[in-house]
Design a protein around this motif. Structure first.
Motif, PDB file in Angstrom:
ATOM      1  N   GLU A  63      -9.558  -1.808   5.662  1.00  0.00           N
ATOM      2  CA  GLU A  63      -8.665  -0.766   6.168  1.00  0.00           C
ATOM      3  C   GLU A  63      -7.929  -0.062   5.028  1.00  0.00           C
ATOM      4  OE1 GLU A  63      -6.169  -2.919   8.816  1.00  0.00           O
ATOM      5  OE2 GLU A  63      -7.594  -2.857  10.499  1.00  0.00           O
ATOM      6  N   GLN A  66     -10.193   2.395   3.409  1.00  0.00           N
ATOM      7  CA  GLN A  66     -10.343   3.584   4.257  1.00  0.00           C
ATOM      8  C   GLN A  66      -9.158   4.524   4.075  1.00  0.00           C
ATOM      9  OE1 GLN A  66     -11.017   1.885   8.228  1.00  0.00           O
ATOM     10  NE2 GLN A  66     -13.067   2.785   8.197  1.00  0.00           N
ATOM     11  N   ARG A  67      -7.941   3.970   4.055  1.00  0.00           N
ATOM     12  CA  ARG A  67      -6.761   4.805   3.849  1.00  0.00           C
ATOM     13  C   ARG A  67      -6.800   5.471   2.482  1.00  0.00           C
ATOM     14  NH1 ARG A  67      -4.177   0.390   6.341  1.00  0.00           N
ATOM     15  NH2 ARG A  67      -3.472  -0.408   4.312  1.00  0.00           N
ATOM     16  N   TYR A  68      -7.260   4.745   1.484  1.00  0.00           N
ATOM     17  CA  TYR A  68      -7.340   5.292   0.127  1.00  0.00           C
ATOM     18  C   TYR A  68      -8.279   6.494   0.082  1.00  0.00           C
ATOM     19  CZ  TYR A  68      -8.381   5.542  -4.875  1.00  0.00           C
ATOM     20  OH  TYR A  68      -8.548   5.971  -6.163  1.00  0.00           O
ATOM     21  N   ARG A  69      -9.408   6.393   0.769  1.00  0.00           N
ATOM     22  CA  ARG A  69     -10.376   7.486   0.756  1.00  0.00           C
ATOM     23  C   ARG A  69      -9.915   8.677   1.591  1.00  0.00           C
ATOM     24  NH1 ARG A  69     -14.088   3.016   0.845  1.00  0.00           N
ATOM     25  NH2 ARG A  69     -14.061   3.039   3.138  1.00  0.00           N
ATOM     26  N   GLU A  70      -9.117   8.430   2.636  1.00  0.00           N
ATOM     27  CA  GLU A  70      -8.685   9.508   3.521  1.00  0.00           C
ATOM     28  C   GLU A  70      -7.550  10.340   2.932  1.00  0.00           C
ATOM     29  OE1 GLU A  70      -7.680   7.447   7.055  1.00  0.00           O
ATOM     30  OE2 GLU A  70      -9.768   7.091   7.674  1.00  0.00           O
ATOM     31  N   VAL A  71      -6.735   9.748   2.058  1.00  0.00           N
ATOM     32  CA  VAL A  71      -5.600  10.461   1.484  1.00  0.00           C
ATOM     33  C   VAL A  71      -6.085  11.452   0.425  1.00  0.00           C
ATOM     34  CG1 VAL A  71      -3.458  10.194   0.168  1.00  0.00           C
ATOM     35  CG2 VAL A  71      -4.040   8.552   1.944  1.00  0.00           C
ATOM     36  N   SER A  72      -5.486  12.633   0.400  1.00  0.00           N
ATOM     37  CA  SER A  72      -5.861  13.642  -0.589  1.00  0.00           C
ATOM     38  C   SER A  72      -5.519  13.144  -1.996  1.00  0.00           C
ATOM     39  CB  SER A  72      -5.127  14.953  -0.314  1.00  0.00           C
ATOM     40  OG  SER A  72      -3.726  14.788  -0.444  1.00  0.00           O
ATOM     41  N   ARG A  76      -2.470  10.620  -3.183  1.00  0.00           N
ATOM     42  CA  ARG A  76      -3.028   9.272  -3.257  1.00  0.00           C
ATOM     43  C   ARG A  76      -2.269   8.415  -4.265  1.00  0.00           C
ATOM     44  NH1 ARG A  76      -9.120   9.584  -4.332  1.00  0.00           N
ATOM     45  NH2 ARG A  76      -9.129  10.241  -2.140  1.00  0.00           N
ATOM     46  N   TYR A  82      -2.705  -0.009  -2.713  1.00  0.00           N
ATOM     47  CA  TYR A  82      -3.383  -0.199  -1.419  1.00  0.00           C
ATOM     48  C   TYR A  82      -3.917  -1.623  -1.304  1.00  0.00           C
ATOM     49  CZ  TYR A  82      -3.210   4.871  -0.808  1.00  0.00           C
ATOM     50  OH  TYR A  82      -2.776   6.160  -0.666  1.00  0.00           O
TER      51      TYR A  82
END
Length: 377
Positions: A63, A66-72, A76, A82
């Protein structure tokens, strides 16, 4: 436009149950592999409970990635932050397993000495189910106790609190605003109280969620209405320009209202607790750092995120059980507006008003705040 936190019990049940299932799978694999190395029953008995602890982290690491990849890239944080958050989240399930599941597991297997005929798989599955249910209840209970402690701390710091139910509706255009105001007044028996200007400064904060209650921290400067002047004058918090300024921490938890009868609409009221502290200054502080240390420590405000200015048209019904407002952004006459309905004691009145609004006007029901709507920012 509708965002729900879900049941706090079910959220804990799913999270801890998922982590337990992963840990169980790792335990089975680890014990099987250990069986090829040793035949010692004592060693095999300890391998499972020890190696399964690894299983409380993979889902949280996934998870976090996933958050790391979704943040601009501009917003980031470093990857390590993370990863550390994933370890902290997994540690919660790990501690709950050690404190709840392991004692239940040991107790049930101790019972095998008295009832040797009970299948081992039944003992294992029973310990899993009992632990997941107990953890859900215990964690929610502890969280509610922490929230009660937070409310007590805010009261000691001089904050007032207002608790109410709210419903919010988005209208995409202001073209029919005056007609909507007239129809809203006649349909719900409302009287116009005032038109007030508001200015809000929203801050990123480090406050925790409490069972689905999400925190918002803001500074608010507003004109005084006809019903607020007495209170503010008595508290000597009114500026010379006739404005009131407050620090606010708002905890909101939206939920879907369960309707027994068939209905064409779904209702998503928001339960809010608004903690507010009067600022006895002429100008609104530029940052949270200008506030007293005890207030800074309580609100945990970081850097400023957004500023919003809007005009609020305020209505009240005859018996003062229903409060309504239409909020329109200042300086953007082409943008839409927000209809807000509030009650302090009778949710049934709110549901009736919500149904009227959704029946009569071209609205979009939402649980989002004004700071999350692009035309307000």
């Amino acid at each position: 436009m509708i965002r729900l936190p879900g049941s706090p019990f079910w959220n804990v049940f799913k999270r801890f149950g998922r982590d337990e299932m992963i840990a169980l799978a790792i335990s089975v694999v680890g014990t099987t592999l250990a069986g090829f190395i040793t035949t010692s029953t004592l060693i095999l008995a300890f391998v499972g409970p020890i190696i399964e602890k690894i299983g409380f982290f993979p889902a949280h690491i996934h998870e976090a990635m996933q958050r790391y990849r979704e943040v601009s890239p501009q917003e980031r944080k470093p990857l390590l932050s993370y990863f550390m958050q994933a370890l902290r989240s997994g540690s919660v399930s790990l501690m709950e397993d050690i404190l709840v599941h392991d004692p239940i597991y040991i107790f049930l297997f101790f019972g095998l000495s008295f009832y040797p005929g009970i299948p081992v798989w039944l003992m294992t599955s029973s310990s899993f189910l009992v632990a997941v249910v107990m953890v859900a209840w215990l964690e929610v209970g502890v969280t509610e106790a922490r929230y009660a402690l937070f409310k007590r701390r805010t009261a000691k710091a001089g904050f007032n609190v207002a608790s109410y139910y709210e419903a919010r509706f988005l209208i995409r255009s202001q073209a029919e605003r005056e007609g909507i105001i007239s129809q809203l007044q006649s349909g719900l028996g409302l009287k116009l109280m005032a038109r007030l200007n508001y200015h809000d400064r929203y801050f990123k904060n480090n406050l925790p969620d409490f069972s689905g209650r999400a925190p918002v921290v803001r500074l608010r400067r507003r004109m005084l209405g006809p019903r607020s002047g007495t209170l503010v004058t008595r508290l000597t918090k009114m500026t010379s320009t006739g404005h009131m300024q407050t620090v606010q921490v708002v905890y909101a938890r939206p939920q879907e209202e369960v309707i027994a009868e068939l209905d064409q609409f779904r209702y998503f009221p928001v339960r809010k607790d608004k903690f507010y502290w009067f600022i006895n200054e002429e100008d609104m502080p530029d940052s949270a750092a200008s506030l007293p240390p005890e207030v800074q420590q309580l609100i945990r405000a970081d850097h400023q995120q957004k500023e919003i200015s809007f005009q609020r048209t305020v209505f009240l019904n005859e018996d003062e059980t229903l409060y309504a407002a239409i909020d329109t952004p200042l300086g953007n006459q082409e943008a839409g507006c927000i209809i807000e309905l509030k009650v302090y004691q009778n949710p049934g009145v709110l549901l009736s008003a919500m149904r009227f609004v959704m029946t009569e006007f071209p609205v979009q029901h939402t649980t989002r705040t004004k700071s999350e709507l692009s035309f307000f920012v």
